[in-house]
Structure formats: structure tokens, C-alpha cells
Design a protein around this motif. Sequence first.
Motif, mmCIF file in Angstrom:
data_model
loop_
_atom_site.group_PDB
_atom_site.id
_atom_site.type_symbol
_atom_site.label_atom_id
_atom_site.label_comp_id
_atom_site.label_asym_id
_atom_site.label_seq_id
_atom_site.Cartn_x
_atom_site.Cartn_y
_atom_site.Cartn_z
ATOM 1 N N SER A 104 -24.089 -30.770 4.405
ATOM 2 C CA SER A 104 -23.059 -31.561 5.746
ATOM 3 C C SER A 104 -21.865 -31.509 5.236
ATOM 4 O O SER A 104 -21.403 -32.447 4.178
ATOM 5 C CB SER A 104 -23.615 -32.527 6.261
ATOM 6 N N SER A 105 -20.590 -31.133 5.423
ATOM 7 C CA SER A 105 -19.906 -30.053 4.879
ATOM 8 C C SER A 105 -18.556 -30.649 5.370
ATOM 9 O O SER A 105 -18.381 -30.502 6.564
ATOM 10 C CB SER A 105 -19.524 -28.943 4.191
ATOM 11 N N ASN A 106 -17.374 -31.328 4.235
ATOM 12 C CA ASN A 106 -16.379 -31.964 5.391
ATOM 13 C C ASN A 106 -15.268 -30.499 5.073
ATOM 14 O O ASN A 106 -14.260 -30.471 5.538
ATOM 15 C CB ASN A 106 -16.074 -32.922 4.280
ATOM 16 N N SER A 107 -15.454 -29.769 3.942
ATOM 17 C CA SER A 107 -14.589 -28.961 3.485
ATOM 18 C C SER A 107 -14.164 -27.805 4.916
ATOM 19 O O SER A 107 -14.780 -27.649 5.860
ATOM 20 C CB SER A 107 -14.535 -27.914 1.814
ATOM 21 N N SER A 108 -12.626 -27.684 4.588
ATOM 22 C CA SER A 108 -12.504 -26.784 5.480
ATOM 23 C C SER A 108 -13.041 -25.547 5.622
ATOM 24 O O SER A 108 -12.680 -24.644 6.631
ATOM 25 C CB SER A 108 -10.682 -27.282 6.040
ATOM 26 N N ASN A 109 -13.081 -24.877 4.370
ATOM 27 C CA ASN A 109 -13.190 -23.316 5.054
ATOM 28 C C ASN A 109 -14.471 -23.473 5.747
ATOM 29 O O ASN A 109 -15.335 -23.757 5.582
ATOM 30 C CB ASN A 109 -14.009 -22.716 2.870
ATOM 31 N N ASP A 110 -14.944 -22.021 6.672
ATOM 32 C CA ASP A 110 -15.852 -21.416 7.540
ATOM 33 C C ASP A 110 -16.336 -22.531 8.192
ATOM 34 O O ASP A 110 -16.921 -22.113 9.322
ATOM 35 C CB ASP A 110 -17.137 -21.395 6.333
ATOM 36 N N ARG A 111 -14.945 -23.424 9.004
ATOM 37 C CA ARG A 111 -15.019 -24.147 9.610
ATOM 38 C C ARG A 111 -15.557 -23.241 11.065
ATOM 39 O O ARG A 111 -15.493 -23.771 12.176
ATOM 40 C CB ARG A 111 -13.893 -25.531 9.955
ATOM 41 N N MET A 112 -14.382 -22.396 10.922
ATOM 42 C CA MET A 112 -13.950 -20.743 12.794
ATOM 43 C C MET A 112 -14.852 -20.320 12.236
ATOM 44 O O MET A 112 -15.054 -19.181 13.233
ATOM 45 C CB MET A 112 -12.819 -21.160 12.780
ATOM 46 N N ALA A 113 -15.553 -20.183 11.195
ATOM 47 C CA ALA A 113 -16.777 -18.903 11.105
ATOM 48 C C ALA A 113 -18.122 -19.108 12.371
ATOM 49 O O ALA A 113 -18.264 -20.058 12.857
ATOM 50 C CB ALA A 113 -17.595 -18.828 9.870
ATOM 51 N N GLU A 114 -18.366 -17.928 12.929
ATOM 52 C CA GLU A 114 -18.981 -17.867 13.879
ATOM 53 C C GLU A 114 -20.200 -18.222 14.389
ATOM 54 O O GLU A 114 -20.657 -18.450 15.045
ATOM 55 C CB GLU A 114 -18.962 -16.301 14.483
#
Lengths: 346, 346, 346, 346
Positions: A104-114
Motif C-alpha cells: 500500500s503505497s503513498n509514492s507518486s509513481n504508477d498512480r495513473m497506471a491502468e
Amino acid sequence: MTVRVGILGATGAVGQRFIQLLDDHPTFELAAVTASEASAGKTYREAAKWRVDTPIPDDVAEMEVVETDPSAVPDDVDLLFSSLPSDVAAAVEPPFLEAGYVVSSNSSNDRMAEDVPLTIPEINPDHLGLIDVQRDERGWDGALVKNPNCSTITMVPTLAALDRFGLERAHIATLQAVSGAGYSGVTSMEIIDNAIPHIGGEEEKMETESRKLLGSFDGAELSLHGADVSASCNRIPTLDGHLENVFAELSEDPSAEAVREAMHDQPSADLHSSPDQLIKVFDDSEPERPQPRLDRTYANGMGIVAGGVQTTTDGVKYNCLAHNTIRGAAGASILNGELLVEDGWI
Amino acid sequence: MTVRVGILGATGAVGQRFIQLLDDHPTFELAAVTASEASAGKTYREAAKWRVDTPIPDDVAEMEVVETDPSAVPDDVDLLFSSLPSDVAAAVEPPFLEAGYVVSSNSSNDRMAEDVPLTIPEINPDHLGLIDVQRDERGWDGALVKNPNCSTITMVPTLAALDRFGLERAHIATLQAVSGAGYSGVTSMEIIDNAIPHIGGEEEKMETESRKLLGSFDGAELSLHGADVSASCNRIPTLDGHLENVFAELSEDPSAEAVREAMHDQPSADLHSSPDQLIKVFDDSEPERPQPRLDRTYANGMGIVAGGVQTTTDGVKYNCLAHNTIRGAAGASILNGELLVEDGWI
Amino acid sequence: MTVRVGILGATGAVGQRFIQLLDDHPTFELAAVTASEASAGKTYREAAKWRVDTPIPDDVAEMEVVETDPSAVPDDVDLLFSSLPSDVAAAVEPPFLEAGYVVSSNSSNDRMAEDVPLTIPEINPDHLGLIDVQRDERGWDGALVKNPNCSTITMVPTLAALDRFGLERAHIATLQAVSGAGYSGVTSMEIIDNAIPHIGGEEEKMETESRKLLGSFDGAELSLHGADVSASCNRIPTLDGHLENVFAELSEDPSAEAVREAMHDQPSADLHSSPDQLIKVFDDSEPERPQPRLDRTYANGMGIVAGGVQTTTDGVKYNCLAHNTIRGAAGASILNGELLVEDGWI
Amino acid sequence: MTVRVGILGATGAVGQRFIQLLDDHPTFELAAVTASEASAGKTYREAAKWRVDTPIPDDVAEMEVVETDPSAVPDDVDLLFSSLPSDVAAAVEPPFLEAGYVVSSNSSNDRMAEDVPLTIPEINPDHLGLIDVQRDERGWDGALVKNPNCSTITMVPTLAALDRFGLERAHIATLQAVSGAGYSGVTSMEIIDNAIPHIGGEEEKMETESRKLLGSFDGAELSLHGADVSASCNRIPTLDGHLENVFAELSEDPSAEAVREAMHDQPSADLHSSPDQLIKVFDDSEPERPQPRLDRTYANGMGIVAGGVQTTTDGVKYNCLAHNTIRGAAGASILNGELLVEDGWI
């Protein structure tokens, strides 16, 4: 039931907030804290420059910090929270996912990955279903769930409430606290007697993440919400709590009272860290609320506070506020962890 | 040419700023300072609690304060500046106008009256023609001219520049300095580590005054501009300088570069206090500007500074800034005074 | 007469202040700006992240930055100002001195060396005579002069004035501005709604430097002043201007009025950057002065402002203030440069 | 055991803090809230502009406010807390004392009266014996007890600890929070980017009250402590928490470690609101503590925090801190109330 959890990047500002919020958590038991190679082998007390306003929990203080690598984290850890810088997370999260960990990640990478669910449990819990898609596509045994950026999470619950009136467009101006940039992110010379009308990358995050969060998932694919979102982000001299002015264009024509009711009635989730009342709404008698210092601790920092609702010629304007390092970061990841447990992914 | 001027309400915060700005003015010679009955007869030094960051000019310090009444002001004073509270001004300005004085007023009363010119000399100098209408209707020998509110004046020059692309709607969020509320208007307990998303009456002033300023005057009647303006006003912990985030809906579809050029090319006026360059525009290389502390003194506090111009799906968003107690108050009235002289009304 | 000067470490915070203060200096002509190897070859505009509140002077902006090495600085530069970090200065200043340059340095290294003059031109100009001792001992063709730390320089002129009453002991508490720590020295998270009662090394600097500055030089050797000095240093949320509370134990028993007169009569120096009146003294009618924001720009930031003088059972207490990055840093070095010229060392 | 208590002046800033602190108090039951005539008859919710960071307790919100007059307060109220402005208190407290009420007052009037105990329960509980003297002299059935000023109470516990080494003199500089001046006492224009080196009457309070608190009571008469105390008081931009730099001259010559131990060992009192550890002491490893924002809530705001202890040539210097509106005002009066109960005066 007890779930053993770990924190990737446990010594940083958000990592410290994770530790504070996990202390006395009824379900999650902290079993691993990771940091960079330089800190591995030290006790947490030695490795972290502790800056949170409550003391380090005694048991965590003496815990040994391990390297941020799947081989260093015990196998019986069921869930990992991550608050790594996005470039580090982009390199480090995949090996953990391949190794079967749920992250469960708060990092911004891959947030918009489909194929990566971006979730606020009270708003779009069904998006967790994307985990099946993700496992299919990536061949992971684990699962990756993201929570949105602090400035996005502040407004999205109110936009979700408005959507019953047909949300078509939103213009948002933010007044963001310095803690959002990390402990050393904003110098005192920059911000005393000043405001800075730019936060790198923040506007785009608000504009894209909100459409994904409000989007619909049909079991196979996620469609973005059709509303147009445009943001201007400002840093101001407050310590914690992001305040946002929202101008929403609606297809219907609700009264201010109807909008306040919709926000007040926006359902919360039945999870440990969710507020009883998700959105606290101030009415016309207190137009000067919400305010960062007075309202950021509502519902232990996990609530949303709104106010100043007024109709405009094309919809409504109002203000909303949330605690950026609790609801907007560590608390958001923990809440997603609670949803993962509730829905049986762990 | 020398014009003898007076200040109505000279001991207050804006009154002090008038005195500071009039020191060494090439045309205006300060000949009268008025205050309430309690101060009449004292020297200015005795009557005023001086708080401006430069010393009281020596000659003003020894000037005798007179009561705010036409009979107490010398007849050879040609022009009066007024910065009285609006309820006081509403009672006091008419007798001066009946007595034949020309009044350039910063007070908010009567700004929206149909026969009172509300002017920014660089934007709508022709609205001064309303003075003829005013004299006809009211039977005054004098003339009353108003300048807009500080938060209005910050954005209107940029909106005027945008109007060549068809301004249809503007949403504005303000980050306003505490000096806008007067010396004691915002307590330290209210604003340290905080922001307040409400300033009484401010939003309506921005929404109505801007449409009057951008409106057209046909020699007999003034038509408001058709654009829809909606504002949310916030107080933040800055001393001086209002920063504003503007979202403008346009009928045309200009590039960010075209918008920056339009702002840069917005003409200034050939008046002593007008900047050479009315709007200073920061481009993409400095997205974090304008900032209150760094940019509020541009053009001695009489300029407008813009930046962060970006296109949106329905127009543009950008930020603008002006010094609220100079360009937004005393300086605005003085500039209107200069226009009154230039155009032969004095 | 024109003196060609250079700045060692010209791109840093104090370096930028040097450039601002040297602009339009009647005697000093800026001929060289140095920085680290990474910046060498760039224009000053490219190399420096300019943060001072006035624009970069045009001619300086286009100047080529050279490496901080004697071989890179033109031979016809007569005087070098230095604001390097003390560890860098300790390594870099000696080669320049060996190469024959005169260096007026703000860096803290070597301030207490027995053969290095530590000077405030208005207080101990005769200490420059130590240059002869220095050249004898070190074999340098050049000369090294230091100015004291910003917190020291704020109080020493007032202590010098008090010494006519027999200064025996001083306890000082400081309220220091964040700019004293450099642009990034104090984070906003540290200082908003807070104060920090410790500044590394600062107390010792105040305690030792003040005794050297007030000491006597007999042409061969410098004796420290016998007074005992003890300081507590605090960082507070102000941008510029160090405020200090002084408790002075005196052998005599002067009245508060006599102390104010002594401060008021403390002579200034006949140098370009010296104030006409060295110490501006507020009397009992304004006990709340000096204040950082209101008084730091006295005499263009080169003056000392005192107030709140009251007798105690063993002497007096009072407050004093100076601009820490002008009188307390770059301005102090420039003033020492002016003294070096005046006294014929250049 | 339950003691019925009332609050004189319950709607003001300190009055609100009383209500917050009395909520859930194990012994004290709030039975009366008084205010000026204008508020009498209203509910507390209507009468008070509530500004404390927790909500008004529900039962208090609906309580009827009565006038500040003995005839309006129920007879079965055993103890009154007072936080009236000192001029009001001077007029209003005597009638209550004549009517037989016991009053624990935070107001500054009569603190130095010879027959009025000024008490900090952990430091000089025996001074309560002055009540007998007071009743003899004044003929009151009631009893009046005062607590010291917020800036005094911050340092006195540490001075008491030092007195075992022979306290001869203390110089103190304070860095005081804006809440000490009341909600509207310090405007934002005064204090943003600023400090004010004067607080009217504060220095004298610290100098006289401390000698009374540290004095000895022989059962009949109170002798002031012989130490000489001299203070300089500053207002800085912090919300809560007074930080003080102390320079103490001692007859003995203790090590810093011995001083830290003395402070650490300074006994607390066995009262509900007293901290377990009265003075928390930071050692050399954390010289930058105590800090207002990080340490003001120690022991629920009722503790004292010290640090930075270093020897000087004539004694020691150190820093101390307490929460000014809890330990320094409402909490101090409540604690005195607890002592009055414990010692049988109620």
C-alpha cells in the motif's frame, strides 16, 4: 486478527508518521522497518532523526532497521506500507511485488497506471478489483495499491458528493502547508511573510488523479470521470493542513443547502481509521471555517472539513480542508491497508 | 503647476500611506489633514500613531490637524483624498462635494453608484466623463471619483488584457495580506500557522467592481461588462501584497505566449505614479513567481506582476499580484487625482 | 580614486549581498567574482541563484565567474572580500595572502588568531596595526583582516559606549533572524510558531570576539578586554535583524540617561558606509523599540539601534539591534575594506 | 469527594481555558459561570466567542451565565476561579471574599500584598498559611489565593532547584508567545517577521513575584528571597509557550550535571494536575531543546522543560519553558484550587 506489516522507507518524514499512526492500531502489528543501506543494522532510534510530536514508541525504537530489499524483510510480513521518494519507489516496489508482498503505497509513481488501483476507501473501494487485472498483466503474486496525492485527497470526497448534481468542471486553488514538501522542503527564507504560487507537478496530479478516483471500474477496465479539472497550487506559511477553494460547474442547479446536505451525507467506510462522519460541513453561520490550524485535526486528522458553500451562476463554490500528512499521506496508505484486509486481499 | 491637496482621515493606516506617498510628489502639495473632533487642534505628530516604515515628513509632523468638515478645510485646497471607513465616508463626503471640493476616494461606499466613476487610470480613464452626469444629477459643484478595492485592482489590469480574447467568465482565489484589514484587523492568534477563507464583503466587491471597471461608457451611461466573475477570498500570514489565482474562460483560444504578450503590452498611463510597464510578466522559466515578498514593490508598489500563465481547456489560468496598500489603496487614489488634473477636472 | 575589488565565493547568500552593496560604491569597482570549479566559466547570472530583493546589476550579471584560486584572479585586483564557509576559507585564504592580496574576510576562521586584526572601523580601527605583526610572522605580502560575527557586531558598539562606566560583565540573550543561517539554514518546519534556543558555536563567538574587539593594541601585542561575557543565542521567525537583550555589570553607577547619552555620543567613522550617527537610541517614551522589522534598515542597514535602557542593581539592561546580513556580514567586510584604503594599506 | 466550583469571567480567553481544563476533572464540578451584565441570562454558548481548540463541553454550553456578583452565584459553590482583568478583579474579588467564597485567582492585582498567598503548589505550598493572617486582618470568611504571572511561573521552579547552590542573582530574557496578551492583544501587523522587546509591567512582575515565591513564611510573616532578579521581556511570533534564557549567579560552584540533577530532582506535588516529573531536563545531546512548539504540551501543559545548562564564570546559564495559558494561567489557578482542597481550606 493480527496482520504483520512493514514500512519501506521508515526513517523519513512520512515513515515516522506511519509509525506514530500504527502505534496501538488494533489490527496491524509493525514487524519490519526498512531504510537505505547506510541505516541497515542500526536500531530505529539510531537511524531516524525523530521529529514527530509524540515520542518514538519504545518497541519501535529498539527495532533493527533492515535494507529495503525483499530478502531482508521477513516472509511472514503480510502488508508493506511505502513512502519512498517516487524514483526510489519505482525501482524498489516491483521486486517486492514479484516476491509476493502486498504494497500500500503513498509514492507518486504508477498512480495513473491502468492496472494499478488508486483508492480512497470511502469513495472508490471497488477499484481494488483492478488487482486481478494487475496480477494477470504483470504476473505478480503480490498486489500494488496507491493512494492519491495530499492535495487531491482533500477535494475528491467533496467532488464525489457533488457528482450527484452532475460535475462538469472544477477549478481549484490550493493553500498548502509546508509539511507537504517534507521536513526540509521549504526553507524559512522562502516562506516567512510570503506565499509561493507553484508546487512542481502538483497541479497535474490533482487534475489527473481526481478523474481516476471519480472514474468507474466495470470489472475489467477503468474509465476516467469526464469532468474537467484545473488547479493552481500555492504554498503558504502553515505547518499542516491543506485548504482548497473549489469552483465547481454542475449540470444541475442545486441550492447551497442541498450541496451541504450532499457533503454531509457522503458515506464514510466501516474501517478503523475512517471518520464516523467523513465530511464535516460548516454552514453560513461560520463562513470563516474551515481553517488549517483549527480544523486539521478533525477525526484525528482523517476527516475532510468543508464550508463556505455558495451558489454561482454555473454551479457552486466552497472551501475544503484535510490534514496533509495524515489523511493526505500515511493515514491514507494505512486506510487502504485496512480496506485490503476487509476485502480479503490479505 | 502645483495642486493643493488635503487628506480626509489622515491619521489612519491608509491616511499615513497617503502622507508617505505624497512626500516629494511633483504636483501635489499637502495643505490640509483632517481627523475626528478628538484630534482637531493637535499637531499631526501628536494625533497620529505613526506606523509606516519611513519617518513622518517634518513639515507634516508639525501641521495642525483639523476636523473633517468643509468649514475647517481651506478653500484653496483643490483636491481631497479620502480613506475614511465607508460608513463615515458616506456621511462626510457629500458635504464636501456640495461645497465644491473634488474628492478622490478610496472608501468603498458609492463605488457601484451609477453616476460615480470607478477608475483605474490605465484601464478606464474615460469613465471620468461620468462626473458630468454626476453633477447634473446631484447638483454638486465638486466631483467624486472612486478607486476599486485592493483585491479588485490586483486582477483587473490582467483581465483587461485578456479581454481581447473574449473574457466570458473568471474564477479567482485570493491570498490576501493582513494589512488589507487595517493595523488591528487581523490578530496574531488568528493568523499564525493559519489561513482564513473568508473576508467579509470582499468577494462581492471583486465580482461587481470588476464588471464596472471593464464596462463601457457611452458618454451618458455606463454598461457593466458581461463577464461572470466569481471569487473566493482568503487571508494568509503575509504583511503586504495580494496574490491571486485567476482561471479565465475565453471565447478565443490564445496560446500562453499570446496571453503573456497581451499582458505585457497592456498600456500604462502617462501619469507620474503610473509604472513604465504596467504589468510585469514572468514566463515559464520562473513559474514560482510572482511572490508577495519578492514582487510587491515592483514599480514602487504601483505595478501589477503576473506569471504562471497556462492554457486550460476553456481558457487560461495564471497568477497576479499587487501591493494592496499602495496600488490597492492610497496609491490608487493619488493616481486618480493625477488623472483628474491631467484631464482638466482640477 | 578607484580600487579594483573581487569577491571570493560570490554566488552564495553573503556573496550576493556583497554584489548588491558594491553596486554604485564610490570607490570600489568590482573586477572579479569567484566560485567553485563547477561554476567557473559561466556568467554570474548563470552561476548564481539570485535571491536578493534588488535585481542583479547588469554588468555583474554578464561577468565571467572564475575559480577561487590566486592564478584565476587578475593581478590588478587590490582587495578581495571573502564570505566563504569557514573550512573552505581556512584552506583558500592563505594562498591569496601569500600571493600578495589584501583580504577583508567575513569568514569565521582565524578571527581569534593573535596576529589577525578583528575590526569594526568605528570601534577599534587601530587594531589594523596588527597587519605589520602578521606580515612579520607569516611572511605574507598581503594582509588579512576579519570582521566579527553578526551577533557580536550588534552589541559591541553599545558595550564600547558603556565601557566608560567600567564594563565588568555582560549577559546577553539574542533573538536572531533566520537569514543568519544562510538561505537554507533554517527550514520552515523548524521555525514557524517556534523558537530554537541554540545556534552552534554562536555563543562562544560572542564571548571571545567581543573581548578582542574591546581589547587594546600597544603596537606589538593585543590584550583582550577583561570583561566577562556570557551569551545565550536563540533563533526566532524573523527574516533579517538580530535583536539582543543585554545585562551589563558596571563598576560605576550611571543613570539610564547617562547611558543613553554615552551610546548616542559613541563616535562613528568618516567612511563611506559608516552611519552619520552610529547608534540610534530610543528613549523611555518608546520602550517597545528597537524592533527587527521596523529598525533593521536604519542607516541603510549599517547602523546600530538601541533602546529600553534601564538601571539594575549592578549596572544596566537594554536592547540593541542591527541588520545581520548588512552590518553583520557583507557590509562589515566592505567597511573594513574602506578603512584599509583610508589607512593606506591599499 | 466533589467540590462545586465557579468561574468569574468565564467567557474570556483564560475563562475558556478554565472550562476546557475542568472538563472531566475528577474533583471539581463546574456549577457557575459569570460574566458582565451584558451576558447575564444567556447560555454560555451564546455569551462566549469560543476559540479553544476542543469543542465547548455540552453541559457547559447550555449553562446560564450569571452576573459577576456574589448574590448571583449559588451558595453551595465552594471555590471560585478568577481570570478577570486586574482592575475588574480588584473591584469584584473583595465582595466575594466578604461573602465567604474561596477564590483562586489568576488576576495580577494583590499578588504582592503581604497577606495574600502567591503559590505554586510544588514550590511553596506552606505559604497558604497566610490565609489565617489574611482572615485576621481583613475579616473575611473566604480566602484569596493568587498564582503568579505566566513568565514568572516558567522560571521559578528551576530557580527553586538552583537555590540549593545559593541563588544570588538572576538575569532572565524571555521569548513570550502572543497568547499571553489575550486573543486580540498582539496584532498580526505587529508581530509577523518581528519581535517586540517590551511587555508592559511584565519585567516588574517577574522581578518581584519570584522573590515572594522563593521567600520563606514563618507562620506569621513572609520574607522575600534575597536574590536579585532582573528581566527583559520579548514578544515573538509563537502561539503558545514561553521560552526563557536564565543566567544565574550562585554562591556555590556546581557542575552542569549537578544543576541538571537538581532540576530533575525538584519534587512535584501529589495533586491531580501536577506532573509526575515537575521539570523535564534535556541534556547536552539535545542543546536545541526546549522549543515552544515541541515542548509546550509536556505533562498536558502543566510541566516545566529545561535544557542548555552550561556553567559560566559566576554560576550557570540555561533555558526553560512552560505553556503560558495552561501552567501559566488557568492550570495554575486550578492547581492552587487542588492544593486548597488537599490542605483542608475547602
